[in-house]
Design an enzyme around this catalytic site. Structure first.
Site, short mmCIF file in Angstrom:
data_model
loop_
_atom_site.label_atom_id
_atom_site.label_comp_id
_atom_site.label_asym_id
_atom_site.label_seq_id
_atom_site.Cartn_x
_atom_site.Cartn_y
_atom_site.Cartn_z
N SER A 134 0.74 -1.22 -0.09
CA SER A 134 -0.03 0.03 -0.11
C SER A 134 0.90 1.02 -0.20
O SER A 134 1.94 1.21 0.18
CB SER A 134 -0.81 0.06 1.19
OG SER A 134 -1.65 -1.13 1.41
N1 SAH Z 1 -0.75 -5.00 3.94
C1 SAH Z 1 0.07 -5.20 2.89
C2 SAH Z 1 -0.49 -4.90 1.50
C3 SAH Z 1 -1.63 -5.99 1.32
S1 SAH Z 1 -2.44 -5.96 -0.28
C4 SAH Z 1 1.26 -4.65 2.95
O1 SAH Z 1 1.94 -3.89 3.82
O2 SAH Z 1 2.24 -4.79 2.20
C5 SAH Z 1 -3.60 -7.07 0.09
C6 SAH Z 1 -3.25 -8.56 0.58
O3 SAH Z 1 -4.55 -9.15 0.89
C7 SAH Z 1 -2.69 -9.45 -0.71
O4 SAH Z 1 -1.45 -9.75 0.04
C8 SAH Z 1 -4.05 -10.43 -0.92
O5 SAH Z 1 -3.13 -11.77 -1.03
C9 SAH Z 1 -4.40 -10.46 0.60
N2 SAH Z 1 -5.77 -10.95 0.58
C10 SAH Z 1 -6.95 -10.92 -0.47
N3 SAH Z 1 -7.91 -11.41 0.19
C11 SAH Z 1 -7.52 -12.30 1.33
C12 SAH Z 1 -8.24 -13.15 2.29
N4 SAH Z 1 -9.44 -13.64 1.84
N5 SAH Z 1 -7.55 -13.64 3.10
C13 SAH Z 1 -6.20 -13.15 3.49
N6 SAH Z 1 -5.65 -12.47 2.66
C14 SAH Z 1 -6.18 -11.94 1.45
#
Ligand code: SAH
Length: 219
Positions: free
Chosen positions: A67
């Site tokens: 993000s």
């Molecule tokens: N917080 C992260 C950015 C996350 S991007 C950082 O600091 O880099 C969003 C993430 O959510 C992705 O890695 C994706 O795989 C995850 N995601 C999406 N759906 C999900 C689910 N149902 N359970 C767990 N993770 C999920």
């Protein structure tokens, strides 16, 4: 080995990074200190690492994104994490947000649906000595019933509505911050506060996140 950036240049970029955070509304001193300590450059790989101190989202493995730092800062600030809090993060991604939460909380559980992402993030947490972060591969929409309830919950992928199990796993007095809305449309960052009586919802700002997806990834 490739040559790293000039240390002076790096110090300057980090200073600008912190300045950009402040100017975008991240004013909580504890959040800024945590973000100063955690080097975003470690969480971004390959050609994108050069842009780690710019205030923009960047691609990571498995088609996901780390993000935008100011959004990480604003979400962390809204979460108002205290030193005795247990925090659940859904969406480990690069691990950057979890590493910042680890500076502020007693314990952080972070969940991602891609094993590759949780494995790489866990290796970084070990390297950084962040012993209070537990990384779990699972569909985070169900939360972590075994570790619940949580003082704070942060979701870094967008759902159409706050997932019911996550609301249930929030302690009374607890706060959850998450983006809601369809993946290809405008999403809103919301802050949910649980009281003894129910849930209060506050809309914070418009955001754009990757969607919360069902089931596990295949990497
Ligand atoms: N917080 C992260 C950015 C996350 S991007 C950082 O600091 O880099 C969003 C993430 O959510 C992705 O890695 C994706 O795989 C995850 N995601 C999406 N759906 C999900 C689910 N149902 N359970 C767990 N993770 C999920």
């Amino acid at each position: 080995m490739t040559e790293g950036p000039d240390p002076e240049d790096l110090a300057m970029r980090k200073m600008r990074f912190l300045f950009a955070l402040r100017s975008r509304g991240v004013t909580d001193a504890r959040v800024l200190t945590a973000m100063e300590k955690v080097d975003r450059g470690l969480f971004v790989k390959g050609i994108f690492a050069a842009r780690a101190y710019e205030d923009m989202p960047l691609p990571i493995a498995c088609g996901q994104t780390i993000s935008q730092p100011s959004v990480v800062g604003l979400m962390t600030q809204a979460l108002n994490v205290g030193p005795r809090d247990t925090v659940l993060e859904i969406g480990t991604g690069s691990g950057y947000q979890a590493a910042i939460l680890a500076q502020l909380a007693r314990r952080v559980y972070t969940v991602d649906r891609w094993r590759r992402l949780t494995r790489e993030a866990a290796a970084l947490f070990r390297q950084l000595g962040l012993v209070n972060v537990t990384t779990i591969t699972a569909d985070g929409s169900f939360g972590l019933p075994d570790q619940a309830p949580f003082d704070r919950i942060i979701v870094t992928a967008a759902a159409e509505d706050p997932p019911g199990p996550l609301l249930q796993q929030l302690k009374p007095g607890g706060i959850m911050v998450l983006p809601v809305g369809q993946s290809d449309a405008v999403q809103h960052l919301i802050k949910v506060t649980r009281s003894e009586k129910g849930f209060d919802y506050e809309e914070l700002r418009q955001v754009r996140f990757v969607p919360l997806v069902e089931g596990l990834g295949n990497e």
